[in-house]
Design a protein around this motif. Structure first.
Motif, mmCIF file in Angstrom:
data_model
loop_
_atom_site.group_PDB
_atom_site.id
_atom_site.type_symbol
_atom_site.label_atom_id
_atom_site.label_comp_id
_atom_site.label_asym_id
_atom_site.label_seq_id
_atom_site.Cartn_x
_atom_site.Cartn_y
_atom_site.Cartn_z
ATOM 1 N N THR A 1 -0.734 -2.318 6.058
ATOM 2 C CA THR A 1 -1.641 -1.217 5.731
ATOM 3 C C THR A 1 -1.056 -0.477 4.544
ATOM 4 O O THR A 1 0.146 -0.189 4.517
ATOM 5 C CB THR A 1 -1.807 -0.257 6.918
ATOM 6 O OG1 THR A 1 -2.430 -0.949 8.005
ATOM 7 C CG2 THR A 1 -2.677 0.939 6.539
ATOM 8 N N PHE A 2 -1.871 -0.176 3.541
ATOM 9 C CA PHE A 2 -1.352 0.517 2.376
ATOM 10 C C PHE A 2 -2.403 1.485 1.842
ATOM 11 O O PHE A 2 -3.585 1.406 2.189
ATOM 12 C CB PHE A 2 -0.910 -0.461 1.289
ATOM 13 C CG PHE A 2 -1.985 -1.403 0.811
ATOM 14 C CD1 PHE A 2 -2.785 -1.076 -0.270
ATOM 15 C CD2 PHE A 2 -2.178 -2.624 1.433
ATOM 16 C CE1 PHE A 2 -3.767 -1.938 -0.712
ATOM 17 C CE2 PHE A 2 -3.155 -3.503 0.993
ATOM 18 C CZ PHE A 2 -3.949 -3.155 -0.080
ATOM 19 N N THR A 3 -1.949 2.410 1.021
ATOM 20 C CA THR A 3 -2.794 3.481 0.501
ATOM 21 C C THR A 3 -2.722 3.500 -1.016
ATOM 22 O O THR A 3 -1.650 3.384 -1.598
ATOM 23 C CB THR A 3 -2.342 4.850 1.050
ATOM 24 O OG1 THR A 3 -2.390 4.803 2.475
ATOM 25 C CG2 THR A 3 -3.247 5.968 0.555
ATOM 26 N N SER A 4 -3.887 3.643 -1.649
ATOM 27 C CA SER A 4 -3.948 3.779 -3.095
ATOM 28 C C SER A 4 -3.839 5.254 -3.467
ATOM 29 O O SER A 4 -3.844 6.137 -2.607
ATOM 30 C CB SER A 4 -5.258 3.195 -3.618
ATOM 31 O OG SER A 4 -5.344 3.306 -5.023
ATOM 32 N N GLU A 5 -3.756 5.521 -4.775
ATOM 33 C CA GLU A 5 -3.684 6.902 -5.232
ATOM 34 C C GLU A 5 -5.019 7.598 -4.978
ATOM 35 O O GLU A 5 -6.057 6.952 -4.869
ATOM 36 C CB GLU A 5 -3.325 6.969 -6.720
ATOM 37 C CG GLU A 5 -4.405 6.468 -7.667
ATOM 38 C CD GLU A 5 -4.318 4.980 -7.909
ATOM 39 O OE1 GLU A 5 -4.887 4.539 -8.917
ATOM 40 O OE2 GLU A 5 -3.695 4.255 -7.109
ATOM 41 N N PRO A 6 -5.025 8.920 -4.863
ATOM 42 C CA PRO A 6 -6.281 9.647 -4.630
ATOM 43 C C PRO A 6 -7.314 9.328 -5.705
ATOM 44 O O PRO A 6 -6.994 9.173 -6.886
ATOM 45 C CB PRO A 6 -5.846 11.114 -4.689
ATOM 46 C CG PRO A 6 -4.399 11.103 -4.346
ATOM 47 C CD PRO A 6 -3.861 9.817 -4.910
ATOM 48 N N GLY A 7 -8.550 9.205 -5.290
ATOM 49 C CA GLY A 7 -9.632 8.957 -6.234
ATOM 50 C C GLY A 7 -9.997 7.506 -6.383
ATOM 51 O O GLY A 7 -11.060 7.194 -6.940
ATOM 52 N N HIS A 8 -9.158 6.586 -5.918
ATOM 53 C CA HIS A 8 -9.495 5.164 -6.006
ATOM 54 C C HIS A 8 -9.908 4.668 -4.626
ATOM 55 O O HIS A 8 -9.080 4.469 -3.747
ATOM 56 C CB HIS A 8 -8.323 4.329 -6.518
ATOM 57 C CG HIS A 8 -8.660 2.867 -6.620
ATOM 58 N ND1 HIS A 8 -9.559 2.374 -7.527
ATOM 59 C CD2 HIS A 8 -8.250 1.803 -5.890
ATOM 60 C CE1 HIS A 8 -9.666 1.074 -7.378
ATOM 61 N NE2 HIS A 8 -8.885 0.699 -6.380
#
Length: 340
Positions: free
Chosen positions: A32-39
């Motif tokens: 599980t991973f997270t992109s930068e805000p807004g993407h």
């Protein structure tokens, strides 16, 4: 981590709607991973001819990104942003895999290893392309097919060069919203396209000649069309309209497969072939994802969290599933169908 099924709750829901549930597919989270805000991460999964897996994310007005499926590390980010309507991955012989991006101004090709935009012919730059699909011709060349808005046209290009494979395919009488590529058991490559009215046309991808009779679906404002190889040798077309009506067809004969399904509006569809047979992944905009046997309509256990499913068949009979949670989080799971 193994996700366990809440069998009793799901069985009660399915009995109310007349479905049948069998033992669910076992699910193990890979990452599980997270992109930068807004993407916002809308995932796309594909396998290159070399066997490598290509995991992409896109959103309207955002840059395209590629991710490492096992670690969640971003491998590249495109230099430009597009209003990406759809993504697909082609595998030209002897070259790097190619990402086809359907945009408001035609199709853009990116090198799948670097993210660099590829030079070549303009690809329907005067048309909005709503969907793209990729496949292989009998001579081994990779092709890209695009669903056009203007003139209700279907396009096909050589994936390596962007050169048209012939004039646009015509026959639809309203906007073409979805397209999929099919390889039949005898090696014939087909393009199937669907317009807003639910009319499906099939074409020989090499010659551009029509294949069979039009399929007149019951859908209203059709949005998604996928193809799925079944274990009995048939190839299924599955179509989902904006109101959540799902219909299934034999890609060769055009005959219906099973009754209509009604998973509900604002639903996204993916499919894959597992050891136990074809699987449909169906999710409303806010989730969760429900798993169905593509032919029998059996429910494959409890729903999985997430939305926006992207599924990929694996050689060992398992399925890789990428899903979106919230605006910036993506989870990749490996699904294994338990032995009968």
């Amino acid at each position: 981590m193994v996700v366990l099924a809440d069998q009793h709750r799901w069985r009660a829901v399915e009995l109310q709607r007349g479905g049948v549930m069998r033992q669910g597919m076992r699910s193990a989270r890979v990452t599980t991973f997270t992109s930068e805000p807004g993407h916002i991460l809308w995932p796309t999964l594909a396998r290159a001819r070399s066997g490598q897996v290509v995991l992409l994310s896109s959103c309207e007005g955002q840059k395209i990104r590629r991710w490492d499926m096992l670690t969640g590390r971003m491998l590249w980010c495109s230099a430009d942003a597009w209003s990406a309507n759809a993504l697909a991955v082609a595998s030209p012989p002897g070259g790097n895999p190619v990402v086809a991006v359907a945009t408001e101004d035609g199709v853009v090709r990116l090198d799948a290893l670097t993210g660099a935009e590829l030079d070549g012919h303009e690809m329907a730059a005067d048309d909005t392309i709503w969907d793209v699909a990729t496949g292989l011709l009998p001579d081994g060349r990779a092709f890209i097919a695009g669903a056009g808005h203007c003139g209700f046209r279907v396009y096909r290009w050589d994936a390596a060069t962007g050169e048209p494979l012939g004039p646009p395919l015509v026959g639809h009488t309203t906007c073409v919203k979805a397209v999929t590529a099919i390889t039949l058991p005898d090696g014939t490559a087909l393009i199937a396209s669907e317009d807003e009215a639910g009319r499906i046309l099939r074409w020989n991808a090499a010659s551009g000649q029509p294949y069979g009779n039009p399929i007149h679906g019951p859908g209203d404002y059709n949005m998604q069309l996928v193809s799925l190889a079944l274990n009995d040798g048939r190839v299924m077309l599955a179509s989902l309209d904006m109101n959540g009506t799902l219909s299934r067809w034999d890609a060769v004969t055009g005959e219906p497969i099973g009754p209509l399904m009604r998973p509900g509006p604002e639903t996204r569809l993916a499919c894959a072939t597992a050891a136990g047979g074809g699987v449909l992944f169906i999710a409303p905009y806010g989730g969760p994802i429900r798993l169905w046997d593509a032919v029998s309509d059996e429910v494959l256990g409890a729903p999985l969290p997430g939305t926006g499913p992207a599924a990929l068949s694996c050689s060992d009979g398992s399925v890789s599933l990428a899903t979106r949670a919230g605006d910036t989080e993506m989870t990749v799971r490996r699904l294994v169908d338990p032995p009968r």
